[in-house]
Scaffold this active site. Structure first.
Site, PDB file in Angstrom:
ATOM      1  N   ARG A 183       0.845  -1.204   0.000  1.00  0.00           N
ATOM      2  CA  ARG A 183       0.000   0.000   0.000  1.00  0.00           C
ATOM      3  C   ARG A 183       0.880   1.254   0.000  1.00  0.00           C
ATOM      4  O   ARG A 183       0.576   2.223  -0.698  1.00  0.00           O
ATOM      5  CB  ARG A 183      -0.938  -0.002   1.212  1.00  0.00           C
ATOM      6  N   CYS A 241      -1.107   6.390   8.831  1.00  0.00           N
ATOM      7  CA  CYS A 241      -1.491   5.114   8.210  1.00  0.00           C
ATOM      8  C   CYS A 241      -2.597   5.421   7.209  1.00  0.00           C
ATOM      9  O   CYS A 241      -2.512   6.407   6.479  1.00  0.00           O
ATOM     10  CB  CYS A 241      -1.928   4.120   9.280  1.00  0.00           C
TER      11      CYS A 241
END
Length: 284
Positions: A183, A241
């Site tokens: 990611r 995040c």
């Protein structure tokens, strides 16, 4: 009993008999938001109260916010106070296993200035594996007339998106992305509409804080984080995040390693990528 970072299942089991900690069940599934509440109804630690990531640990989502913006402190304090948490209450948070959602609750309590809060190392899975008792049933309703938890000077701090933007290209701060490597590199993005990372950020997946489903020993974590920090001081570290949840796992790991002072970019990638004018980096 007073714990401020992690507690193991044995110590918590003893504390349930000797003390009166408030247990917060933080289980959640980003792909199935009702899963945590169903799991709680099926089985939970004795006396635990359920806290929902979206309803309890986040504020309303707006057109410019991330997926899980911080709640208003007074609203959060009222919710936690209704669970019986007072200034002197020991709180223990747990989730299904790895501690990411429990770490969000831990961080939020410290954000309100509450020190006596810990995360159950290994979570619900470790409790069950130890053969310890559980209960069934829906969460008890909150006490509507309960006083809010007193808000005190925060023990942890968050930075806003404009602070992150001002730091782009600079060397004063170290930005660390807690998402999985694919990611971060922009190879896969299962949740947010844009793949990639904030330019200049380095990657340390939250899973790197664990070994065998438990947090690594404090000394090992300290050595790993010091290597990552390099010449930076801990208070120059900002973690993020996808939506400000998993990054709290890093902050818990650092506190466990006696390295407090890092800050949370609470809006995280889901806020950053909402504005097409903000730059996006891809690759390693």
């Amino acid at each position: 009993m007073r714990c401020e970072t992690l507690i193991d299942v044995g110590a918590l089991h003893r504390a349930l008999h000797d003390d009166a900690p408030v247990l917060l069940d933080c289980r959640y599934d980003l792909t199935d938001p009702a899963a945590g509440r169903r799991a709680f109804a099926d089985a939970h630690l004795p006396g635990a109260r359920y806290v929902d990531l979206a309803a309890d640990m986040s504020g309303p989502v707006t057109e410019t916010s991330g997926r899980h913006p911080l709640p208003e402190p007074a609203v959060l304090a009222a919710r936690l106070g209704a669970f019986g948490i007072t200034t002197d209450t020991q709180v223990v948070c747990y989730d299904a296993a790895d501690g990411a959602f429990a770490a969000r609750a831990w961080w939020l309590l410290r954000w309100l200035g509450h020190d006596a809060v810990a995360v159950l190392d290994g979570g619900f899975a470790a409790w069950v594996q130890a053969g310890l008792p559980t209960e069934r049933g829906e969460p008890r309703p909150a006490q509507a007339s309960a006083p809010p938890l007193a808000i005190r000077p925060p023990r942890v701090h968050a930075v806003a998106v404009d602070e992150v933007e001002r730091g782009l290209g600079g060397t004063r701060r170290l930005l660390v992305d807690a998402r999985a490597a694919e990611r971060y590199r922009g190879e896969r993005e299962p949740i947010d509409p844009v793949a990639g990372h904030i330019p200049g950020a380095v990657n340390r997946p939250a899973a790197d804080n664990l070994a065998g489903g438990r947090f690594k020993p404090a000394g090992l974590l300290a050595a790993e984080w010091q290597t990552l920090l390099g010449r930076h001081a801990v208070d120059e570290l900002v973690v993020y995040c996808g939506s400000g949840v998993t990054a709290c796992h890093h902050l818990l790991a650092l506190a466990h390693a006696s390295m407090p002072g890092a800050q949370l970019y609470a809006g995280s990638w889901s806020e950053w990528c909402r504005d097409a004018a903000r730059p996006v980096a891809r690759g390693g």
